[in-house]
Each structure stands twice: as C-alpha cells, then as structure tokens.
Write an enzyme that holds these catalytic residues in place. Structure first.
Site, PDB file in Angstrom:
ATOM      1  N   GLU A  79      -5.436  -0.750  16.250  1.00  0.00           N
ATOM      2  CA  GLU A  79      -6.109  -1.647  15.307  1.00  0.00           C
ATOM      3  C   GLU A  79      -5.185  -2.757  14.822  1.00  0.00           C
ATOM      4  OE1 GLU A  79      -7.474  -1.864  10.699  1.00  0.00           O
ATOM      5  OE2 GLU A  79      -7.193   0.128  11.563  1.00  0.00           O
ATOM      6  N   ARG A 105       0.836  -1.197   0.000  1.00  0.00           N
ATOM      7  CA  ARG A 105       0.000   0.000   0.000  1.00  0.00           C
ATOM      8  C   ARG A 105       0.874   1.251   0.000  1.00  0.00           C
ATOM      9  NH1 ARG A 105      -4.623  -1.731   4.510  1.00  0.00           N
ATOM     10  NH2 ARG A 105      -5.101  -3.768   3.565  1.00  0.00           N
ATOM     11  N   ARG A 112       2.549   0.673  10.582  1.00  0.00           N
ATOM     12  CA  ARG A 112       2.055   1.117   9.275  1.00  0.00           C
ATOM     13  C   ARG A 112       3.183   1.067   8.258  1.00  0.00           C
ATOM     14  NH1 ARG A 112      -2.726   3.321   8.115  1.00  0.00           N
ATOM     15  NH2 ARG A 112      -3.140   3.761  10.305  1.00  0.00           N
ATOM     16  N   ARG A 146       1.822  -6.372  12.947  1.00  0.00           N
ATOM     17  CA  ARG A 146       1.287  -5.752  14.161  1.00  0.00           C
ATOM     18  C   ARG A 146       1.214  -6.760  15.304  1.00  0.00           C
ATOM     19  NH1 ARG A 146      -3.066  -1.037  12.536  1.00  0.00           N
ATOM     20  NH2 ARG A 146      -1.814  -0.142  10.836  1.00  0.00           N
TER      21      ARG A 146
END
Length: 425
Positions: free
Chosen positions: A353, A266, A281, A394
C-alpha cells in the site's frame, strides 16, 4: 457520523452492513434509536407545555380585566416554566448522549464495497506497469540506504526511538524531490489542485471532525498535559478538512480540491517483521494529501478522479502498481468506500500500500458541520474525500528498490532529475 434519520429509516441495512466490518454494532444502533425516541418525547412534552403556557398567558389579561384573582394561575405558570427549564436541560443531556453514541458508530460501507473479513478479500480493480525482472538478487531499500549512507535509522533510534529515520545527503534530497514533484504535478493544469501548507498540530474538535477522535485516541500524539486539546496530526487530511468546519461552501466554488504536504505522526506500531525495518511503517513520515469537498451528487465521480490523480504521479515515476477496492472488513472507520493503490516492492515480492483514496460521503461533514448549498440554495452537508497523493517515504523506498542496479547504484526516474540535479545515486 451517521444521520439518525438515515439509521431509523434503514435500521436493518445499517446493522447488516456494519456487521460486515467484523464488529457487531447492533447495540449502539439500538441505543441511538432509543435516545432519539427519548429526545423526541421530551420535545413533544415541551411543546405541549409551551402550548399550555400560551393558552394560559392569554387568559391572565382577561381575568385581570374582569377583576378575578390570578394567584393560582400565576403559580401554575411558574410551575410550567420550571418544568420546561428542567425538560430543556434533560433534552440537552440526551442529545449529548446521542451524539456520543453516534460518534462511536462507523460509516456504513457503500453498496458496491464487497463483503470480506480482511485484505485478502480486496478485489483488484486494475494494474499498471510490469514489475522488473532483475538479473541479480534485488536488495531491500533499507540495505541500499545503509550501503549508500543515505538512511540512518540507528542514529534516529538513538536520538528519538524506533520507527524514526534520519535521511542524509542524497537520501534527503530524494525525499525533498519527491515532495516537490508530487505538489507540482497535482497543482498543474491537469491536476487542478490548490496547494496548501497546513499546521502540523490540530485541536480535539478537528480530530473529532475527521473521525480520529474518540475512536483512535491511543494512536495520536497528544501534546503537553493529559488534558491538552492539541495533537500532532496523523495526516494533512485533519487540518485541511477542518478548514471548512462550521462553514457553508458556496456552490460555485465546488468542487474544492486541495493538495497539502505535511509531516504525519502516528503511534500505531503496525505489523511485526519486515515492516519494522525501513520506510514502510514509521511513527513520523512525510505525505502529500489530496482533499476534496464536493456536492453530494458528484462525490462518486470525484472519488474516481482523485484515485486517478494519485495514480498519475506513480505512472510519472514509472513505478508498477495496482488498485484494489477495500472490502467491508478492511475499509476505514469513517470511509464509505476506499481504493488502495499498492506499489510493487521487489524485496517483498508483492504490492505494498502506498495510497488510500476514500469517499466519506457526509460522514465527516456531519461531524464537522461542513455544508454547501444545493440547487435550490438550501444548505446541505457536503461530501468529503481524501487520498494520499502519495506517501513520500514509501515512494522513496519503491524508487530505491525498483531502480537499483547491479553495480549498487540507483537510477533516478526521469521525472525527478530536474529536482535531483543528477541521474543516479
């Protein structure tokens, strides 16, 4: 995409619920209805002309039999045929315009999705586990990784750029152990998912089918020339969902449940600050994705099951977490309803998250033409769901932070020890 009939029959509700996303889509909704009106008018005109064709075509043999001149009526038939051809072309153009407009309208948040502007309005549904109270100042996972020599972002920065990582030694083994643990858990008798290893490249039709295109083209890694139709996948959701594009799933096979590992790519930069460091991220990261195809009447039950399945692997690792429902201003473009699972991160002092579990209803299926048969055997659009089962990087970050010890070591969760071959790093 939304069904134009649903939009017409629920126009005010569609506008009101879409406005709760934080963007006004009234103009797009009105344009879709206007184009549909135009399409219907063309169809009506074509049907009238074809009825006239049929009527005239029956007169010609009778006229010829009676010895009458058919020159004028044949000319009229030729004009009608030309007009029908022109209208058919106009209809195709209008239908393409209508599809483009519909592709730009997001899914309507389900009735149970609470109104809110951003994640601060996301209500907590449940919580599992208690965050550990450390007798020392807990370190961030990137500091632990640097001290242990198992995470090398600076090397990745030299080789590739920012927001990429090299994993080294026990770091690489821990990442691989988490992937294997997730897949083995989801595909056990309780999980019941079938493992899929998909391609990491998908074409434009697949990206459009799941909603990445055209809305999020700038976040995609497009391969080759600017006119290339191939993209690195942002999640295994894309190739796995499109396995059934343009297909009809037999009723006896439903629900179809797949668990797929993939690397994910991404461009999104994400928030500045803490997320610019570590594994939270990244532009490239690993994830195990859960994808469900179900009959329309079962999708809400399947959303609960899918979310619990994602929670199960975190419970197995002993990681404290909570489940929140995303409000209208935070729910994704294609989703009708989403639960986020957030894991406790000591260095952040909050939940972060780690999984999103979504019910798309027939939104993706309509874009990708994924159907199933109802009780009467009639083809209908299936419902699709997916969720992270879960984000691997994560999870590694959460393990490093939640299982760190005062002496600098990191305890390996018991569930991972068979994969790691040790109980500490």
């Amino acid at each position: 995409m939304l069904d134009i009939r649903f939009i017409r029959e629920n126009t005010e509700k569609v506008k009101n619920r879409l406005a709760m996303r934080g963007t006004n889509y009234d103009a797009a909704v009105d344009e879709a209805i206007a184009l549909d009106d135009k399409r219907k008018a063309i169809i009506g005109e074509v049907e009238g002309l074809k009825a006239q064709q049929n009527k005239v075509s029956k007169q010609i043999p009778q006229m010829k039999k009676a010895g009458e001149d058919t020159t004028a009526i044949m000319a009229e038939m030729k004009e009608i045929a030309a007009k029908v051809k022109e209208l058919d072309a106009n209809q195709s153009e209008v239908e393409a315009q209508l599809k483009d407009v519909l592709l730009g309208i997001p899914n309507v948040p389900a009735d149970q999705v609470p109104e809110g502007k951003d994640d601060s309005a996301n209500p907590e549904i449940r919580r599992w586990g208690t965050p550990k109270e450390f007798e020392f100042e807990p370190k961030a996972h990137w500091d632990i990784g640097a001290e242990k020599g198992i995470l090398l972002p600076e090397v990745a920065g030299k080789v590739t750029g920012s927001r990429f990582h090299f994993y080294r030694g026990m770091g690489a083994r821990l990442e691989r152990a988490v992937i294997n643990y997730f897949l083995n858990t989801h595909t056990d008798e309780q999980g019941g998912y079938t493992e899929i290893l998909p391609p990491f490249i998908a074409n434009g039709a697949s990206m459009t089918g799941t909603g990445q295109l055209p809305k999020f083209s700038e976040q995609m890694y497009q391969l080759g020339r600017e006119d290339s139709d191939l993209y690195l996948i942002p999640t295994a959701e894309v190739p796995v969902t499109n396995m059934f594009r343009d297909d009809i799933i037999p009723a006896e096979q439903l629900p179809v449940r797949y668990a797929a590992y993939s690397a994910c790519f991404r461009r999104e930069a994400g928030a500045a600050g803490r997320d610019a460091r570590g594994l939270i991220r990244q532009h490239q990261f690993n994830k195990v994705e859960l994808v469900n195809f179900t009959a329309p009447e079962d999708s809400w039950t399947q959303l609960e099951n899918l979310t619990r399945e994602a929670e199960r692997v975190l419970e197995g690792l002993g990681l404290p977490h909570r489940v929140v429902m995303l409000c209208t201003g935070d729910v994704g473009f294609s989703s009708a309803c989403t639960y986020d699972i957030e894991v406790w991160m000591p260095s952040y002092g909050r939940y972060v998250e780690i999984s999103s579990c979504s019910n798309f209803l027939d939104y993706q299926a309509r874009r990708a033409n994924i159907r199933c048969r109802n009780a009467d055997g009639k083809p209908v659009f299936a419902h699709t769901l997916n969720g992270s089962g879960v984000a691997v990087g994560r999870t590694v970050a959460a393990i490093l932070e939640n299982y760190q010890n005062a002496d600098g070591s990191v305890t390996i969760p018991e569930a991972l020890r068979p994969y790691m071959g040790c109980d500490k790093i």
